[in-house]
Enzyme design. Sequence first.
Site, PDB file in Angstrom:
ATOM      1  N   SER A 202      -2.276  -8.218  -3.537  1.00 33.77           N
ATOM      2  CA  SER A 202      -2.004  -6.894  -4.049  1.00 33.77           C
ATOM      3  C   SER A 202      -3.185  -6.277  -4.794  1.00 33.77           C
ATOM      4  O   SER A 202      -3.149  -5.088  -5.139  1.00 33.77           O
ATOM      5  CB  SER A 202      -0.791  -6.951  -4.994  1.00 33.77           C
ATOM      6  OG  SER A 202      -1.048  -7.819  -6.092  1.00 33.77           O
TER       7      SER A 202
ATOM      8  N   LYS B  74      -6.165  -3.409 -11.647  1.00 32.67           N
ATOM      9  CA  LYS B  74      -5.185  -2.892 -10.701  1.00 32.67           C
ATOM     10  C   LYS B  74      -4.139  -2.028 -11.408  1.00 32.67           C
ATOM     11  O   LYS B  74      -3.847  -2.230 -12.598  1.00 32.67           O
ATOM     12  CB  LYS B  74      -4.540  -4.043  -9.916  1.00 32.67           C
ATOM     13  CG  LYS B  74      -3.810  -5.053 -10.762  1.00 32.67           C
ATOM     14  CD  LYS B  74      -3.645  -6.402 -10.066  1.00 32.67           C
ATOM     15  CE  LYS B  74      -2.705  -6.335  -8.885  1.00 32.67           C
ATOM     16  NZ  LYS B  74      -2.391  -7.700  -8.373  1.00 32.67           N
TER      17      LYS B  74
ATOM     18  N   SER C 141      -2.747 -12.884  -4.449  1.00 34.13           N
ATOM     19  CA  SER C 141      -3.114 -11.493  -4.730  1.00 34.13           C
ATOM     20  C   SER C 141      -4.505 -11.297  -5.318  1.00 34.13           C
ATOM     21  O   SER C 141      -5.000 -10.181  -5.363  1.00 34.13           O
ATOM     22  CB  SER C 141      -2.085 -10.849  -5.666  1.00 34.13           C
ATOM     23  OG  SER C 141      -0.869 -10.656  -4.991  1.00 34.13           O
TER      24      SER C 141
END
Length: 536
Positions: free
Chosen positions: A222, A147, A246
């Site tokens: 996320s 990420k 997440s």
Amino acid sequence: MCTSVRNKKVATKHQVIDVLKKLFCDLLRCFIVQLHALLDFFIDFFCGLYYDKKAKRVPPVKNDLLLDSAVTLAEKIRSRKVTAEEVVCAFIERCKEVNGLINAIVEETYSNAIEEAKNVDKLLNSEANPEELKKTKPFLGVPFTTKESNEVKGLLHSMGLISRRNHRSENDATVVAYLKEAGGILLGKTNVPELNLWCESRNNVYGQTNNPYNTTRTVGGSSGGDGAIVAACGAPFSICSDIGGSVRMPAFFNGVFGYKPTEGITPLKGVGLRSEDYPNSMAEVGPICKKAEDLLPFLRVLVGPNITKLKLDTPVNLKDLNIFYQEGSGDIRASKVNSSMRAALIRAVRHFERLTGSASKIKIPGSEYSYRLWRYWMSQENINFKSNITNMQGNTSAKAELFKLLKCQSELTLAAILKLVDEDILPKENSEWAKTVTANMKKYLLEKLGDNGVLFYPSSPFSAVYHYSTYLRPFNFGYWCLFNVLRLPVCQVPMGLDENGLPVGLQVVAAPYNDHLCLAVARELENAFGGWVPPS
């Protein structure tokens, strides 16, 4: 005698009043639940009118290499059944094919990846010992993503903030360095919400990431970009992080495996805006992958020296496990768990009930306060949101950003502004209450689980929702954040697709340092029910 009769009448009167109070509360609760279900129906109905005609899904996979696990790919590369360059190029082509639809990769490193793959092939064509490489570089030549919020030397690290859009990292996050040392080859970085703090992966730098099963649906946050690109076969696995679901939320919405390890096991330096490790945190780094067999070897890499704290080599006899399950959080502010999600949970429970001979239904005391408890414990994390959201250029406030929003001058997303409203305006949770409820929850659950128990818990009330509709039902987030509050190891396990072709699944929870139990159960559920289903 008269006094005794009078006392009995008073006691009976109080009992009747108590019964009536309970009946009234039950009726009120039932009314609220049904009202909430009606609201959910209308949200989906009106979103469907707008979105359904726009729905797309990623095209079918043409190269079978893309369907392999990371472990299988590593073995094929070591045994020279396929070259690392061939593998890396196959995944790069897939990323290029799907990224226009899902917008998962926000910065690619394709040229570097191909060069690294060529070097791997040169190494293997020399006198390198494949068995030795299997020990020292278990993922040699295997591509991965991470990420955007995880630091990678030389790559962008905006965290989704316009004020950081040109910021580049000077070093790798510790976990990224670990995977590179294990032979992994980075393909690129993936999309996140601003500062990783929302249930959708959308920001004003890179835009919105779409679900590969249905582009009108959320990928979660996320680690939403990682969940989407892995599910779409653009990468075999990804390095993610989880402070409130997440890893598990995107894994669930995208139909893949996601894992949050035991507290304090994975290094956090370079994850988000952390410049050092914070052992006392709800956050952990964890993997997202398509195949359950990748979870354990990937976890070995991510935990580094902390491997000695886990029991990953301990054999697990599934027949000896104690099985517990809970069908809902009990939070009336959250949506009701729908029939597809409940059916997925019960399928898993019945399967293990046949294996072990029993399965006990429980209710964790305080699970109805999941969101409130997470909200409190987030306030105890070493995070200054008001400063971070300005890229450390001072503190902002809800009042300032709302005023900018009205003038169309705010650089923040609505999710970030709502977080400021939460910090500045909404009342705080009572500290003693939160600590007491958390302690009681953990005590109850650890006594149940012991060293040989697992809990099956819903991942969410329903499968991936339409974009933006999370704003109208934020408390569903409680299904994930509960286990950050409790700091327990949790595995998100895919359990097929629902009637709309969207992934369903469940969470598998164990006591601290019993990560091996979660992973063993995940493998068994994959064997029994098929695990990940390609989105096309």
